[in-house]
Design a protein around this motif. Structure first.
Motif, PDB file in Angstrom:
ATOM      1  N   ASP A 128      14.674 -12.414 -79.923  1.00  0.00           N
ATOM      2  CA  ASP A 128      15.676 -12.222 -78.871  1.00  0.00           C
ATOM      3  C   ASP A 128      17.037 -11.798 -79.422  1.00  0.00           C
ATOM      4  N   PHE A 129      17.392 -12.305 -80.599  1.00  0.00           N
ATOM      5  CA  PHE A 129      18.684 -11.996 -81.202  1.00  0.00           C
ATOM      6  C   PHE A 129      18.500 -11.592 -82.655  1.00  0.00           C
ATOM      7  N   PHE A 130      19.385 -10.722 -83.117  1.00  0.00           N
ATOM      8  CA  PHE A 130      19.415 -10.230 -84.496  1.00  0.00           C
ATOM      9  C   PHE A 130      20.706 -10.719 -85.135  1.00  0.00           C
ATOM     10  N   ILE A 131      20.591 -11.360 -86.286  1.00  0.00           N
ATOM     11  CA  ILE A 131      21.772 -11.817 -87.015  1.00  0.00           C
ATOM     12  C   ILE A 131      21.658 -11.317 -88.443  1.00  0.00           C
ATOM     13  N   ASN A 132      22.662 -10.589 -88.884  1.00  0.00           N
ATOM     14  CA  ASN A 132      22.651 -10.084 -90.252  1.00  0.00           C
ATOM     15  C   ASN A 132      23.472 -10.999 -91.161  1.00  0.00           C
ATOM     16  N   LEU A 133      22.905 -11.275 -92.331  1.00  0.00           N
ATOM     17  CA  LEU A 133      23.553 -12.139 -93.314  1.00  0.00           C
ATOM     18  C   LEU A 133      23.363 -11.563 -94.708  1.00  0.00           C
ATOM     19  N   SER A 134      24.288 -11.902 -95.591  1.00  0.00           N
ATOM     20  CA  SER A 134      24.082 -11.617 -97.006  1.00  0.00           C
ATOM     21  C   SER A 134      23.822 -12.951 -97.693  1.00  0.00           C
ATOM     22  N   ALA A 135      23.416 -12.901 -98.933  1.00  0.00           N
ATOM     23  CA  ALA A 135      23.106 -14.146 -99.651  1.00  0.00           C
ATOM     24  C   ALA A 135      24.345 -15.011 -99.850  1.00  0.00           C
ATOM     25  N   THR A 136      25.535 -14.435 -99.705  1.00  0.00           N
ATOM     26  CA  THR A 136      26.759 -15.220 -99.876  1.00  0.00           C
ATOM     27  C   THR A 136      27.187 -15.915 -98.594  1.00  0.00           C
ATOM     28  N   ASP A 137      26.534 -15.611 -97.471  1.00  0.00           N
ATOM     29  CA  ASP A 137      26.837 -16.294 -96.211  1.00  0.00           C
ATOM     30  C   ASP A 137      26.194 -17.672 -96.208  1.00  0.00           C
ATOM     31  N   TYR A 138      26.790 -18.557 -95.434  1.00  0.00           N
ATOM     32  CA  TYR A 138      26.219 -19.894 -95.296  1.00  0.00           C
ATOM     33  C   TYR A 138      26.616 -20.438 -93.931  1.00  0.00           C
ATOM     34  N   PRO A 139      25.683 -21.042 -93.208  1.00  0.00           N
ATOM     35  CA  PRO A 139      25.966 -21.478 -91.834  1.00  0.00           C
ATOM     36  C   PRO A 139      26.899 -22.685 -91.769  1.00  0.00           C
ATOM     37  N   THR A 140      27.692 -22.705 -90.724  1.00  0.00           N
ATOM     38  CA  THR A 140      28.523 -23.874 -90.433  1.00  0.00           C
ATOM     39  C   THR A 140      27.992 -24.611 -89.207  1.00  0.00           C
ATOM     40  N   ARG A 141      26.917 -24.087 -88.624  1.00  0.00           N
ATOM     41  CA  ARG A 141      26.252 -24.699 -87.472  1.00  0.00           C
ATOM     42  C   ARG A 141      24.768 -24.811 -87.781  1.00  0.00           C
ATOM     43  N   THR A 142      24.098 -25.755 -87.151  1.00  0.00           N
ATOM     44  CA  THR A 142      22.662 -25.899 -87.334  1.00  0.00           C
ATOM     45  C   THR A 142      21.926 -24.858 -86.497  1.00  0.00           C
ATOM     46  N   ASN A 143      20.663 -24.652 -86.812  1.00  0.00           N
ATOM     47  CA  ASN A 143      19.830 -23.764 -86.002  1.00  0.00           C
ATOM     48  C   ASN A 143      19.802 -24.221 -84.555  1.00  0.00           C
ATOM     49  N   GLU A 144      19.713 -25.538 -84.353  1.00  0.00           N
ATOM     50  CA  GLU A 144      19.647 -26.073 -82.997  1.00  0.00           C
ATOM     51  C   GLU A 144      20.922 -25.748 -82.217  1.00  0.00           C
ATOM     52  N   GLU A 145      22.078 -25.881 -82.860  1.00  0.00           N
ATOM     53  CA  GLU A 145      23.341 -25.562 -82.194  1.00  0.00           C
ATOM     54  C   GLU A 145      23.426 -24.071 -81.873  1.00  0.00           C
ATOM     55  N   LEU A 146      22.980 -23.252 -82.803  1.00  0.00           N
ATOM     56  CA  LEU A 146      23.014 -21.805 -82.589  1.00  0.00           C
ATOM     57  C   LEU A 146      22.077 -21.405 -81.451  1.00  0.00           C
ATOM     58  N   VAL A 147      20.875 -21.956 -81.433  1.00  0.00           N
ATOM     59  CA  VAL A 147      19.914 -21.648 -80.364  1.00  0.00           C
ATOM     60  C   VAL A 147      20.450 -22.094 -79.006  1.00  0.00           C
ATOM     61  N   LEU A 148      21.037 -23.266 -78.953  1.00  0.00           N
ATOM     62  CA  LEU A 148      21.599 -23.760 -77.696  1.00  0.00           C
ATOM     63  C   LEU A 148      22.707 -22.830 -77.194  1.00  0.00           C
ATOM     64  N   PHE A 149      23.597 -22.429 -78.085  1.00  0.00           N
ATOM     65  CA  PHE A 149      24.686 -21.532 -77.711  1.00  0.00           C
ATOM     66  C   PHE A 149      24.151 -20.180 -77.239  1.00  0.00           C
ATOM     67  N   LEU A 150      23.270 -19.567 -78.030  1.00  0.00           N
ATOM     68  CA  LEU A 150      22.761 -18.248 -77.673  1.00  0.00           C
ATOM     69  C   LEU A 150      21.895 -18.296 -76.412  1.00  0.00           C
ATOM     70  N   SER A 151      21.204 -19.408 -76.181  1.00  0.00           N
ATOM     71  CA  SER A 151      20.369 -19.542 -74.974  1.00  0.00           C
ATOM     72  C   SER A 151      21.215 -19.481 -73.709  1.00  0.00           C
ATOM     73  N   LYS A 152      22.438 -19.973 -73.794  1.00  0.00           N
ATOM     74  CA  LYS A 152      23.333 -19.936 -72.628  1.00  0.00           C
ATOM     75  C   LYS A 152      23.852 -18.527 -72.365  1.00  0.00           C
ATOM     76  N   TYR A 153      23.757 -17.660 -73.364  1.00  0.00           N
ATOM     77  CA  TYR A 153      24.310 -16.311 -73.242  1.00  0.00           C
ATOM     78  C   TYR A 153      23.265 -15.258 -73.612  1.00  0.00           C
ATOM     79  N   ARG A 154      22.054 -15.414 -73.077  1.00  0.00           N
ATOM     80  CA  ARG A 154      20.955 -14.501 -73.409  1.00  0.00           C
ATOM     81  C   ARG A 154      21.268 -13.040 -73.095  1.00  0.00           C
ATOM     82  N   ASP A 155      22.091 -12.789 -72.118  1.00  0.00           N
ATOM     83  CA  ASP A 155      22.378 -11.416 -71.708  1.00  0.00           C
ATOM     84  C   ASP A 155      23.617 -10.850 -72.393  1.00  0.00           C
ATOM     85  N   LYS A 156      24.066 -11.469 -73.468  1.00  0.00           N
ATOM     86  CA  LYS A 156      25.292 -11.033 -74.141  1.00  0.00           C
ATOM     87  C   LYS A 156      24.990 -10.453 -75.516  1.00  0.00           C
ATOM     88  N   ASN A 157      25.888  -9.632 -75.967  1.00  0.00           N
ATOM     89  CA  ASN A 157      25.916  -9.136 -77.339  1.00  0.00           C
ATOM     90  C   ASN A 157      27.158  -9.699 -77.988  1.00  0.00           C
TER      91      ASN A 157
END
Length: 168
Positions: A128-157
């Motif tokens: 459903d969503f594409f996220i680009n990262l490099s090996a130097t990136d590191y998350p500040t949110r959990t997968n669960e938090e990210l999924v919850l946020f993106l689920s509320k905005y499925r029709d957004k870019n």
């Protein structure tokens, strides 16, 4: 993930531009959405930083998401390690092709466009969503938090350009 560096492109690309979306801390600990979305992470790596790549994957890994890795053509050792890693997971793949990429150059855009074409043709990866990262990136949110946020905005870019602020 640092929201200013989060680049998520929904599929299909029919989103609406919205500015000012914020993480809502009150959502932390909320139940997962009934129809959770699936994310494809595009990991663009180079050099010999195998431990860094494994650390990133460990931080963002979830069995329901997908991980597509492009290793710069000049990084043979890292490529071999990424291929070995991918052999242990059905949701991790390494691009079957490699390019020499230069950060901020046209080659990087070409690599992303070719990767997006690959991902759109993978019928066994329903993302459903594409996220680009490099090996130097590191998350500040959990997968669960990210999924919850993106689920509320499925029709957004969610796009953010570098350089001058052009949100006028």
């Amino acid at each position: 993930m640092k929201s200013r560096y989060l680049s998520a492109i929904s599929k299909p690309q029919i989103g609406k531009m919205t500015s000012g979306l914020q993480w809502e801390e009150s959502d932390v600990g909320a139940p997962p959405p009934e129809n959770p979305l699936r994310i494809v992470y595009m990991l663009v790596v180079h050099g010999r930083a195998v431990r860094q790549l494994k650390r990133l994957i460990k931080a963002i890994y979830h069995k329901d998401h997908f991980y597509y890795i492009h290793v710069d053509q000049r990084s043979n050792y890292l490529h071999n390690e990424a291929v070995q890693l991918a052999q242990h997971y059905t949701n991790i793949r390494v691009t079957p092709w490699r390019m020499i990429t230069i950060w901020g150059g046209a080659s990087l855009l070409t690599m992303y466009l070719r990767s997006m074409q690959d991902l759109l043709e993978m019928s066994d990866w329903p993302w459903d969503f594409f996220i680009n990262l490099s090996a130097t990136d590191y998350p500040t949110r959990t997968n669960e938090e990210l999924v919850l946020f993106l689920s509320k905005y499925r029709d957004k870019n969610f796009l953010k350009s570098h350089g001058r602020d052009n949100a006028r």
